[in-house]
Write a protein that holds these residues in place. Structure first.
Motif, PDB file in Angstrom:
ATOM      1  N   THR A  53     146.665-111.081 -41.125  1.00 31.68           N
ATOM      2  CA  THR A  53     146.581-112.517 -40.836  1.00 31.68           C
ATOM      3  C   THR A  53     145.153-112.840 -40.429  1.00 31.68           C
ATOM      4  O   THR A  53     144.648-112.332 -39.432  1.00 31.68           O
ATOM      5  CB  THR A  53     147.581-112.882 -39.708  1.00 31.68           C
ATOM      6  OG1 THR A  53     148.889-112.536 -40.164  1.00 31.68           O
ATOM      7  CG2 THR A  53     147.534-114.357 -39.363  1.00 31.68           C
ATOM      8  N   ALA A  57     144.201-118.253 -41.351  1.00 33.09           N
ATOM      9  CA  ALA A  57     145.674-118.334 -41.402  1.00 33.09           C
ATOM     10  C   ALA A  57     146.214-118.729 -40.029  1.00 33.09           C
ATOM     11  O   ALA A  57     147.120-119.556 -39.916  1.00 33.09           O
ATOM     12  CB  ALA A  57     146.261-117.001 -41.858  1.00 33.09           C
ATOM     13  N   ILE A 199     149.033-122.270 -45.150  1.00 35.86           N
ATOM     14  CA  ILE A 199     148.858-120.982 -44.461  1.00 35.86           C
ATOM     15  C   ILE A 199     148.672-119.902 -45.529  1.00 35.86           C
ATOM     16  O   ILE A 199     149.609-119.577 -46.259  1.00 35.86           O
ATOM     17  CB  ILE A 199     150.101-120.647 -43.587  1.00 35.86           C
ATOM     18  CG1 ILE A 199     150.369-121.748 -42.563  1.00 35.86           C
ATOM     19  CG2 ILE A 199     149.932-119.290 -42.919  1.00 35.86           C
ATOM     20  CD1 ILE A 199     151.736-121.654 -41.870  1.00 35.86           C
ATOM     21  N   ASP A 201     148.740-116.582 -46.128  1.00 32.96           N
ATOM     22  CA  ASP A 201     149.176-115.330 -45.502  1.00 32.96           C
ATOM     23  C   ASP A 201     150.490-114.904 -46.142  1.00 32.96           C
ATOM     24  O   ASP A 201     151.153-115.706 -46.819  1.00 32.96           O
ATOM     25  CB  ASP A 201     149.385-115.558 -43.991  1.00 32.96           C
ATOM     26  CG  ASP A 201     149.398-114.260 -43.189  1.00 32.96           C
ATOM     27  OD1 ASP A 201     149.164-113.179 -43.776  1.00 32.96           O
ATOM     28  OD2 ASP A 201     149.643-114.326 -41.974  1.00 32.96           O
ATOM     29  N   ALA A 206     153.296-114.175 -41.462  1.00 34.69           N
ATOM     30  CA  ALA A 206     153.054-115.524 -40.933  1.00 34.69           C
ATOM     31  C   ALA A 206     154.276-116.104 -40.210  1.00 34.69           C
ATOM     32  O   ALA A 206     154.105-116.801 -39.204  1.00 34.69           O
ATOM     33  CB  ALA A 206     152.642-116.455 -42.076  1.00 34.69           C
ATOM     34  N   SER A 240     139.109-119.778 -46.377  1.00 36.29           N
ATOM     35  CA  SER A 240     139.912-118.621 -46.841  1.00 36.29           C
ATOM     36  C   SER A 240     139.349-118.084 -48.148  1.00 36.29           C
ATOM     37  O   SER A 240     139.297-116.871 -48.370  1.00 36.29           O
ATOM     38  CB  SER A 240     141.373-119.019 -47.071  1.00 36.29           C
ATOM     39  OG  SER A 240     141.981-119.336 -45.865  1.00 36.29           O
TER      40      SER A 240
END
Ligand code: ATP
Length: 267
Positions: A53, A57, A199, A201, A206, A240
């Motif tokens: 993670t 995230a 998110i 992940d 997550a 990311s």
């Protein structure tokens, strides 16, 4: 079916255990064949992210938790993969956020819907929407079977959590004025690009984290609003992608080393 014994020291032990779980649930009818392929697409991105993670995230998980806690009517949308991998966490999340759980499948069949419902009830769900004739409403502008939704759930929700979603539906839900929270390993997918909070992940990592953070923020509405005010999904998503790029560049410089020196102490 005989389960494969995975040696704990195998460098991909966790990833293989997840695969085995999906294969097992594919055999019992919860996971669609295409779900196995979709998982593979996710795995490839997890490799690039370093199978952990990331800070980005975590930022998005905080924003998702705050969105769920300030929602009027939140719904967690569940498909075969999510039921198989994180059924218990979904029930926990729904309990702590007072969200409803709704089954929504790309490859819809009453048999699979019932199997997913049964699995979720086994791990504590009291109510599972969207099964069979219950999914009597339709999302406008969507051609696939995923347009069918429950009039008590996704249709009237203001916030929908969609782990492992397809891009068309995310876009359609956003167009309907809903906040869409996505968990997707692929930052380039249309889902990731269109969601309100993305998110990047693995759902396996997550979702328990999301439950934990919801628990911490539960009593703190002021903090929730502060998090939402400071969160910029586009920027976070771009970070990311930059993280993957930077990681790959470093790995390329190192040649065949699997682990980056400066990541070792993080593991
Ligand atoms: P889109 O339609 O949004 O452009 P897609 O065509 O890749 O994306 P699907 O075929 O529904 O959509 O694929 C599911 C998505 O789920 C993939 O983007 C994949 O990265 C992601 N995914 C698969 N397994 C996991 C997992 N365990 N955790 C998080 N994301 C996952």
């Amino acid at each position: 079916m005989m389960a494969i014994k995975i040696p704990p020291e195998h460098p991909r032990a966790e990833s293989l255990r997840i695969r085995e779980k999906l294969v097992e649930h594919h055999h019992n009818g919860v996971v669609a064949t295409a779900g196995l392929i979709a998982h593979g697409r996710g795995e490839a991105f997890d490799y690039m992210l370093g199978e952990k993670t990331t800070k980005q995230a975590l930022n998005a998980i905080n924003a998702a938790a705050a969105t769920l806690l300030t929602a009027e009517k939140a719904v967690v949308s569940v498909n075969g993969n999510t039921a198989a991998l994180i059924g218990e966490e979904i029930v926990r999340l729904a309990n702590v956020t007072k969200a409803k759980i709704e089954v929504n499948l790309f490859y819809r069949s009453l048999e699979r819907e019932l199997k997913i419902k049964e699995l979720l009830e086994k791990v504590g769900a009291h109510e599972v929407l969207g099964v069979g004739e219950d999914a009597s409403a339709k999302i406008p502008e969507l051609g696939s079977e995923r347009r069918r939704v429950d009039p008590r759930g996704i249709l009237v929700a203001d916030v929908v959590l969609v782990p492992l979603e397809d891009g068309d539906r995310t876009e359609a839900l956003v167009k309907m004025g809903k906040k869409v929270l996505a968990i997707d390993l692929n930052p380039l997918s249309r889902t990731s690009q269109k969601a309100t909070v993305t998110i990047i992940d693995n759902v396996v990592r997550a979702t328990p984290k999301l439950v934990e953070i919801v628990g911490k923020l539960e009593q703190d509405l002021k903090k929730c609003n502060e998090i939402l005010l400071n969160f910029d999904n586009k920027k976070n998503l771009a970070e990311s992608i930059t993280l993957i790029k930077g990681r790959l560049s470093k790995l390329a410089e190192k040649g065949n080393y699997l682990t980056l020196e400066d990541e070792k102490h993080d593991l």
